[in-house]
Design an enzyme around this catalytic site. Structure first.
Site, PDB file in Angstrom:
ATOM      1  N   HIS A  21      -9.437   0.364   7.807  1.00  0.00           N
ATOM      2  CA  HIS A  21     -10.005   0.095   6.488  1.00  0.00           C
ATOM      3  C   HIS A  21      -9.071  -0.891   5.789  1.00  0.00           C
ATOM      4  O   HIS A  21      -7.850  -0.688   5.747  1.00  0.00           O
ATOM      5  CB  HIS A  21     -10.126   1.408   5.711  1.00  0.00           C
ATOM      6  CG  HIS A  21     -10.319   1.202   4.255  1.00  0.00           C
ATOM      7  ND1 HIS A  21     -11.288   0.359   3.750  1.00  0.00           N
ATOM      8  CD2 HIS A  21      -9.646   1.687   3.175  1.00  0.00           C
ATOM      9  CE1 HIS A  21     -11.213   0.351   2.435  1.00  0.00           C
ATOM     10  NE2 HIS A  21     -10.231   1.143   2.061  1.00  0.00           N
ATOM     11  N   ASN A  61     -10.349  -4.853  -0.972  1.00  0.00           N
ATOM     12  CA  ASN A  61     -10.788  -3.553  -0.459  1.00  0.00           C
ATOM     13  C   ASN A  61     -12.275  -3.370  -0.785  1.00  0.00           C
ATOM     14  O   ASN A  61     -12.641  -3.188  -1.943  1.00  0.00           O
ATOM     15  CB  ASN A  61      -9.941  -2.461  -1.131  1.00  0.00           C
ATOM     16  CG  ASN A  61     -10.354  -1.059  -0.738  1.00  0.00           C
ATOM     17  OD1 ASN A  61     -11.440  -0.841  -0.194  1.00  0.00           O
ATOM     18  ND2 ASN A  61      -9.506  -0.086  -1.023  1.00  0.00           N
ATOM     19  N   CYS A 116     -13.999   5.227   1.364  1.00  0.00           N
ATOM     20  CA  CYS A 116     -13.550   4.235   2.346  1.00  0.00           C
ATOM     21  C   CYS A 116     -13.541   4.778   3.777  1.00  0.00           C
ATOM     22  O   CYS A 116     -13.304   4.030   4.723  1.00  0.00           O
ATOM     23  CB  CYS A 116     -12.167   3.733   1.969  1.00  0.00           C
ATOM     24  SG  CYS A 116     -12.131   3.110   0.293  1.00  0.00           S
TER      25      CYS A 116
HETATM   26  N1  ACO Z   1       0.422  -7.364 -11.560  1.00  0.00           N
HETATM   27  C1  ACO Z   1       1.691  -7.347 -11.964  1.00  0.00           C
HETATM   28  N2  ACO Z   1       2.397  -6.220 -12.077  1.00  0.00           N
HETATM   29  C2  ACO Z   1       1.788  -5.074 -11.764  1.00  0.00           C
HETATM   30  C3  ACO Z   1       0.452  -5.016 -11.337  1.00  0.00           C
HETATM   31  C4  ACO Z   1      -0.227  -6.238 -11.239  1.00  0.00           C
HETATM   32  N3  ACO Z   1      -1.509  -6.292 -10.822  1.00  0.00           N
HETATM   33  N4  ACO Z   1       0.124  -3.739 -11.093  1.00  0.00           N
HETATM   34  C5  ACO Z   1       1.206  -3.007 -11.349  1.00  0.00           C
HETATM   35  N5  ACO Z   1       2.207  -3.806 -11.775  1.00  0.00           N
HETATM   36  C6  ACO Z   1       3.562  -3.422 -12.159  1.00  0.00           C
HETATM   37  C7  ACO Z   1       3.663  -2.000 -12.591  1.00  0.00           C
HETATM   38  O1  ACO Z   1       3.359  -1.857 -13.962  1.00  0.00           O
HETATM   39  C8  ACO Z   1       5.089  -1.689 -12.284  1.00  0.00           C
HETATM   40  O2  ACO Z   1       5.894  -2.227 -13.311  1.00  0.00           O
HETATM   41  P1  ACO Z   1       7.211  -1.459 -13.796  1.00  0.00           P
HETATM   42  O3  ACO Z   1       8.109  -1.407 -12.613  1.00  0.00           O
HETATM   43  O4  ACO Z   1       7.694  -2.326 -14.908  1.00  0.00           O
HETATM   44  O5  ACO Z   1       6.747  -0.101 -14.236  1.00  0.00           O
HETATM   45  C9  ACO Z   1       5.368  -2.494 -11.021  1.00  0.00           C
HETATM   46  O6  ACO Z   1       4.391  -3.530 -11.001  1.00  0.00           O
HETATM   47  C10 ACO Z   1       5.270  -1.690  -9.765  1.00  0.00           C
HETATM   48  O7  ACO Z   1       4.027  -0.968  -9.789  1.00  0.00           O
HETATM   49  P2  ACO Z   1       3.609   0.010  -8.632  1.00  0.00           P
HETATM   50  O8  ACO Z   1       2.347   0.684  -8.993  1.00  0.00           O
HETATM   51  O9  ACO Z   1       4.795   0.850  -8.310  1.00  0.00           O
HETATM   52  O10 ACO Z   1       3.373  -1.038  -7.432  1.00  0.00           O
HETATM   53  P3  ACO Z   1       3.133  -0.736  -5.923  1.00  0.00           P
HETATM   54  O11 ACO Z   1       4.138  -1.448  -5.114  1.00  0.00           O
HETATM   55  O12 ACO Z   1       2.931   0.724  -5.632  1.00  0.00           O
HETATM   56  O13 ACO Z   1       1.736  -1.463  -5.651  1.00  0.00           O
HETATM   57  C11 ACO Z   1      -0.569  -0.945  -5.337  1.00  0.00           C
HETATM   58  C12 ACO Z   1       0.573  -0.988  -6.328  1.00  0.00           C
HETATM   59  C13 ACO Z   1      -0.839  -2.356  -4.832  1.00  0.00           C
HETATM   60  C14 ACO Z   1      -1.808  -0.408  -6.044  1.00  0.00           C
HETATM   61  C15 ACO Z   1      -0.183  -0.055  -4.127  1.00  0.00           C
HETATM   62  O14 ACO Z   1       0.372   1.143  -4.610  1.00  0.00           O
HETATM   63  C16 ACO Z   1      -1.342   0.251  -3.241  1.00  0.00           C
HETATM   64  O15 ACO Z   1      -1.923  -0.626  -2.614  1.00  0.00           O
HETATM   65  N6  ACO Z   1      -1.695   1.549  -3.089  1.00  0.00           N
HETATM   66  C17 ACO Z   1      -2.784   1.964  -2.236  1.00  0.00           C
HETATM   67  C18 ACO Z   1      -4.079   1.782  -2.960  1.00  0.00           C
HETATM   68  C19 ACO Z   1      -5.234   2.014  -1.996  1.00  0.00           C
HETATM   69  O16 ACO Z   1      -5.175   1.704  -0.858  1.00  0.00           O
HETATM   70  N7  ACO Z   1      -6.282   2.589  -2.494  1.00  0.00           N
HETATM   71  C20 ACO Z   1      -7.362   2.875  -1.586  1.00  0.00           C
HETATM   72  C21 ACO Z   1      -8.487   3.179  -2.388  1.00  0.00           C
HETATM   73  S1  ACO Z   1      -9.791   3.276  -1.302  1.00  0.00           S
HETATM   74  C22 ACO Z   1     -10.988   4.287  -1.934  1.00  0.00           C
HETATM   75  O17 ACO Z   1     -11.291   5.278  -1.362  1.00  0.00           O
HETATM   76  C23 ACO Z   1     -11.626   3.912  -3.224  1.00  0.00           C
END
Ligand code: ACO
Length: 406
Positions: free
Chosen positions: A332, A362, A176
């Site tokens: 990004h 993304n 990214c």
């Molecule tokens: N739908 C419903 N519930 C979900 C989902 C979903 N899609 N995904 C996770 N949950 C649940 C989890 O199981 C967890 O449940 P629990 O509390 O019972 O264990 C709860 O929701 C919270 O999960 P978290 O992973 O803690 O949620 P978070 O608030 O961190 O959001 C997310 C997750 C959206 C992925 C966030 O962490 C994020 O955006 N991180 C950055 C990712 C990113 O930018 N990546 C860049 C990649 S770029 C590249 O180079 C490829």
């Protein structure tokens, strides 16, 4: 951990000049200096020694100074997948996804679609806006982590566009952060290599590497392509040194963070050993492919909100600017909460943050040029506007650039 910092001092407006003018770019294989005595000339060609005279003509343009962003374009696949669609294949819902990420829809390449074709479409639009003929393009940089050929897609894009005038084309792999690295590389090639029209394309199809049963990651990604034409200007051209389009940059990588975000190589199950009875064949590598994206979302989130504001602040400082003097923040497009957190840290109001991830998710290396293209075509970003842009992601890699549109 490594980092690279940049300021293009010879071309930065006088009010921004803070560093020694003898150093323009270092660490990119080029050394550029106001004084002719320190120039190292690099010329390159994909067409062999018989075209040496054409390469020489590129060297003779080494006097190029400024570089401007003069055209942009983008393309997305037709297949639209909404949050509701995803809720039919994993345990999720529209509310959870939109509240936690800001994403509502994404475009996905269907099995018959080609990422290379999408990149060509975006590039054609950028050339059209820039009023530059494909034959005038001398460098194509394809920023992608998902090429359709292991050895890179850029030369195929060059061919499809009809860039016939001795161009160079190669891929840049930095997830990214790829597009920001591509922009900086374009400027390095223009200033130190004598290139004139550099097409920087960001294109990715991460949907091909998503685990569609993992609700924690499959909700995030979409596919797209975006392109920008960066044009070098001779000292006597309309773009003089006061009008340079890339003021400063700040780039980093940290392989220690790779465990938080990766798609490692995996060996295929097929077994050469059958019937080889311990022969050499049994020791040879099996065919390989890549695993699906493995991501610790929380760690990546923390990383992004920590390093991105720092990087932008550093680049702004090198450019002699402050947050209040930029017109747009163009990050990004990973997560709306990341965009909001960075804007808050830089004390920028939300009206100055470019965001389109609700529609596309993304899209990795494509997200910055895709959002830029929409903002330019809608009249939001106007010629002369200053943009702080930053990429971050797998590697880990991150970096920012302070640019001027048009
Ligand atoms: N739908 C419903 N519930 C979900 C989902 C979903 N899609 N995904 C996770 N949950 C649940 C989890 O199981 C967890 O449940 P629990 O509390 O019972 O264990 C709860 O929701 C919270 O999960 P978290 O992973 O803690 O949620 P978070 O608030 O961190 O959001 C997310 C997750 C959206 C992925 C966030 O962490 C994020 O955006 N991180 C950055 C990712 C990113 O930018 N990546 C860049 C990649 S770029 C590249 O180079 C490829």
């Amino acid at each position: 951990m490594a980092n690279a910092s940049g300021i293009f001092t010879p071309t930065v407006p006088t009010v921004r000049r803070r560093f020694s003018p003898s150093i323009g770019i270092y660490r990119s294989g080029f050394w550029f200096s106001e004084g002719a005595s320190r120039r190292i000339v690099c010329s390159s060609s994909t067409q062999g020694a018989e075209n040496a005279s054409l390469s020489e003509s590129r060297v003779s343009r080494l006097v190029s100074k400024g570089c401007k962003l003069v055209g942009c374009g983008s393309a997305v696949p037709n297949l639209l997948i909404s949050n509701d669609d995803l809720s039919k294949i994993v345990d999720t819902n529209d509310e959870w996804i939109s509240v936690r990420t800001g994403i509502r829809n994404r475009r996905i390449l269907s099995q018959k679609d080609s990422l290379t074709a999408l990149a060509v479409e975006a590039a054609k639009k950028a050339l059209e806006m820039a009023k530059v003929d494909p034959e005038e393009v001398d460098l194509v940089l394809m920023c992608t982590s998902t090429p359709e050929d292991l050895f890179g897609s850029a030369p195929q894009i060059q061919k499809a566009l009809g860039c016939k005038n001795n161009p160079l084309a190669y891929d840049i792999t930095a997830a990214c952060s790829g597009f920001v690295l591509g922009l900086v590389s374009a400027a390095c090639h223009i200033r130190g290599g004598g290139f004139k029209n550099v097409l920087v394309i960001g294109a990715d199809a991460l949907s091909r590497y998503v685990d569609w049963t993992d609700r924690g990651s499959c909700i995030l990604f979409g596919d797209a392509a975006g392109a920008v034409l960066v044009q070098g200007k001779e000292k006597d051209d309309a773009c003089d040194s006061e009008e340079d389009g890339l003021f400063a940059f700040d780039l980093h990588s940290d392989g220690g963070g790779q465990r938080h975000l990766n798609a490692g190589m995996k060996e295929k199950e097929t077994d050469h050993e059958i019937g080889t009875n311990g022969s050499l064949l049994g020791q040879l590598p099996k065919g390989s492919s890549y695993s699906c994206i493995q991501m610790n979302g929380k760690e990546v989130f923390r990383f992004a909100v920590r390093v991105v504001p720092q990087s932008i602040e550093l680049a702004l400082e090198k450019a002699g600017l402050t947050g209040s003097s930029i017109d747009w923040l163009l990050l990004h497009q990973a997560n709306q909460r990341i965009l909001d957190a960075v804007a808050t840290r830089l004390q920028l109001p939300s009206e100055r943050v470019i965001s389109n991830l609700a529609n596309y998710g993304n899209t990795s290396a494509a997200s910055i040029p895709l959002a830029l293209d929409e903002a330019v075509r809608s009249g939001k970003v106007k010629p002369g506007h200053t943009i702080a842009t930053a990429g971050f992601g797998a590697g880990l890699t991150w970096g920012s650039a302070i640019i001027r549109w048009g």
